[in-house]
Motif scaffolding. Structure first.
Motif, PDB file in Angstrom:
ATOM      1  N   ASP A 216      -8.839   7.128 -48.886  1.00  0.00           N
ATOM      2  CA  ASP A 216      -9.680   7.169 -47.687  1.00  0.00           C
ATOM      3  C   ASP A 216     -10.066   5.752 -47.263  1.00  0.00           C
ATOM      4  OD1 ASP A 216     -10.822   8.640 -45.685  1.00  0.00           O
ATOM      5  OD2 ASP A 216     -12.440   9.479 -46.904  1.00  0.00           O
ATOM      6  N   SER A 220      -8.620   3.657 -43.610  1.00  0.00           N
ATOM      7  CA  SER A 220      -9.658   3.453 -42.593  1.00  0.00           C
ATOM      8  C   SER A 220      -9.543   2.079 -41.935  1.00  0.00           C
ATOM      9  CB  SER A 220     -11.051   3.609 -43.203  1.00  0.00           C
ATOM     10  OG  SER A 220     -11.239   4.925 -43.674  1.00  0.00           O
ATOM     11  N   LYS A 226     -15.936   3.635 -37.598  1.00  0.00           N
ATOM     12  CA  LYS A 226     -15.401   4.645 -38.502  1.00  0.00           C
ATOM     13  C   LYS A 226     -16.303   4.898 -39.711  1.00  0.00           C
ATOM     14  CE  LYS A 226     -11.594   5.432 -36.216  1.00  0.00           C
ATOM     15  NZ  LYS A 226     -10.308   4.919 -36.696  1.00  0.00           N
ATOM     16  N   ASN A 253     -16.516  11.661 -41.736  1.00  0.00           N
ATOM     17  CA  ASN A 253     -15.613  12.773 -42.051  1.00  0.00           C
ATOM     18  C   ASN A 253     -16.136  14.043 -41.392  1.00  0.00           C
ATOM     19  OD1 ASN A 253     -17.771  13.590 -43.616  1.00  0.00           O
ATOM     20  ND2 ASN A 253     -16.766  13.214 -45.585  1.00  0.00           N
ATOM     21  N   GLU A 285     -10.087  12.173 -43.235  1.00  0.00           N
ATOM     22  CA  GLU A 285     -10.721  12.296 -41.923  1.00  0.00           C
ATOM     23  C   GLU A 285     -11.246  13.699 -41.671  1.00  0.00           C
ATOM     24  OE1 GLU A 285      -9.629  11.388 -37.214  1.00  0.00           O
ATOM     25  OE2 GLU A 285      -8.154  11.063 -38.809  1.00  0.00           O
ATOM     26  N   HIS A 286     -10.512  14.690 -42.124  1.00  0.00           N
ATOM     27  CA  HIS A 286     -10.939  16.077 -41.943  1.00  0.00           C
ATOM     28  C   HIS A 286     -11.493  16.670 -43.235  1.00  0.00           C
ATOM     29  CE1 HIS A 286      -9.169  15.906 -37.996  1.00  0.00           C
ATOM     30  NE2 HIS A 286      -8.012  15.532 -38.515  1.00  0.00           N
TER      31      HIS A 286
END
Length: 329
Positions: A216, A220, A226, A253, A285-286
């Motif tokens: 992650d 990024s 973000k 997220n 992200e999800h």
């Protein structure tokens, strides 16, 4: 870096010429084990094995939750070069910690205290007379003050305020958004005596970190938008003991996006708990699992040994600082 920077990373950083810290945090149950492991790793180091009475590493405490009696018992056996205090319920609480740690370690352990405002720096200085103030700017990952300035404005103002009080002898270490040599050079130019980096070492081989979390970090970019500082992640994780003035900066997220004005619902908790069972797939992200990281996360590009990170960062900063000034104008 709570429970991410443990003995392997702390020793690797010190071996490379820095000062590595074990992030003990609030739960000190395994602190003796971590320091015992660090001592063993240090004994195998040709560079650091000579340091026996004082371990050439530090220990970081989150003071609102750490138990001072447990800490003192361990620190009497394993005396570290430094302790790092952060986030007490009240700054006055650190008077006991400072006094008793200095006594328990016979003054061999240096006192570092993390602050995030000028007023806090002055208060801590008056209360504790620390050896080092860690000046944390608002770009820092993980927990910090919900309201604060970036390191470029904060550090010089703290330095000037301390000078006006006749306290210029206190070392200032910059934190927050520093992940490579340009940031280091900038902070040294601003008057810092050193810097600390957290987010960069999330991508070190020695970090105790899940691959999903590390991935992650690596994916990024554009960290200013973000990542976000919020209480949502603490609420979902159940780490709700933090004083109200603190929030945690993490990569945005699905958990954060689902929160309505920071409100965490039972359905969000259920989905978070389900994500915990998914292992590395719970991040992303999800995803729904927390990846604390600073706004400099977009400058972290690959996983490397801690020693290589330090060599690269120091070399880059040195090249910048030794350039003829006219070439920089």
């Amino acid at each position: 870096m709570r429970l991410i920077s443990l003995a392997p990373l702390a020793v690797a950083v010190s071996h490379a010429g820095g000062l590595g810290f074990i992030g003990a945090g609030t739960d000190l149950t395994d602190l003796n084990k971590h320091l015992t492991q660090a001592r063993s790793l240090l004994s195998d180091s040709s560079v650091l094995s000579a340091y026996y009475d004082v371990l050439p590493i530090g220990v970081g405490f989150i003071n609102w939750g750490a138990e001072i009696k447990v800490a003192l018992k361990v620190l009497k056996v394993h005396v570290p070069a430094a302790v790092w205090f952060f986030a007490p319920h009240q700054n006055r609480d650190l008077v006991e910690w400072t006094t008793k740690v200095r006594k328990a370690t016979l003054g061999k352990t240096k006192i570092w205290v993390q602050v995030g405002t000028v007023a806090e720096a002055l208060e801590i200085t008056d209360l504790c007379n620390p050896d080092v103030l860690v000046i944390q700017g608002s770009d820092a990952g993980g927990h910090g003050l919900e309201r604060g300035a970036g390191i470029i404005a904060l550090l010089p103002e703290v330095a000037d305020a301390l000078k006006a009080r006749g306290r210029s002898h206190i070392n200032l270490v910059a934190a927050g958004g520093i992940v490579e040599g340009r940031g280091v050079a900038a902070c040294l130019t601003l008057g810092a005596h050193g810097v600390v980096m957290g987010t960069r070492f999330l991508a070190s081989k020695e970090a105790s970190i899940a691959k999903g979390y590390q991935d992650d970090v690596l994916r990024s970019s554009d960290g200013g938008i973000k990542t976000v500082r919020s209480k949502v992640y603490d609420t979902l994780r159940g780490t709700t003991g933090w004083p109200a003035r603190y929030g945690g900066r993490g990569i945005i997220n699905q958990s954060y996006l689902d929160a309505n004005d920071g409100e965490v619902t039972d359905e969000m908790r259920r989905k978070h708990d389900e994500a915990l069972k998914m292992g590395d797939r719970g991040w992303g992200e999800h995803g729904r699992l927390t990846a604390y990281a600073g706004s400099g996360v977009g400058l972290v590009e690959r996983v490397e040994p801690a020693e290589d990170i330090l060599i690269e960062v120091r070399s880059h900063a040195s090249r910048i600082l030794t350039q003829p000034r006219l070439q920089m104008l």
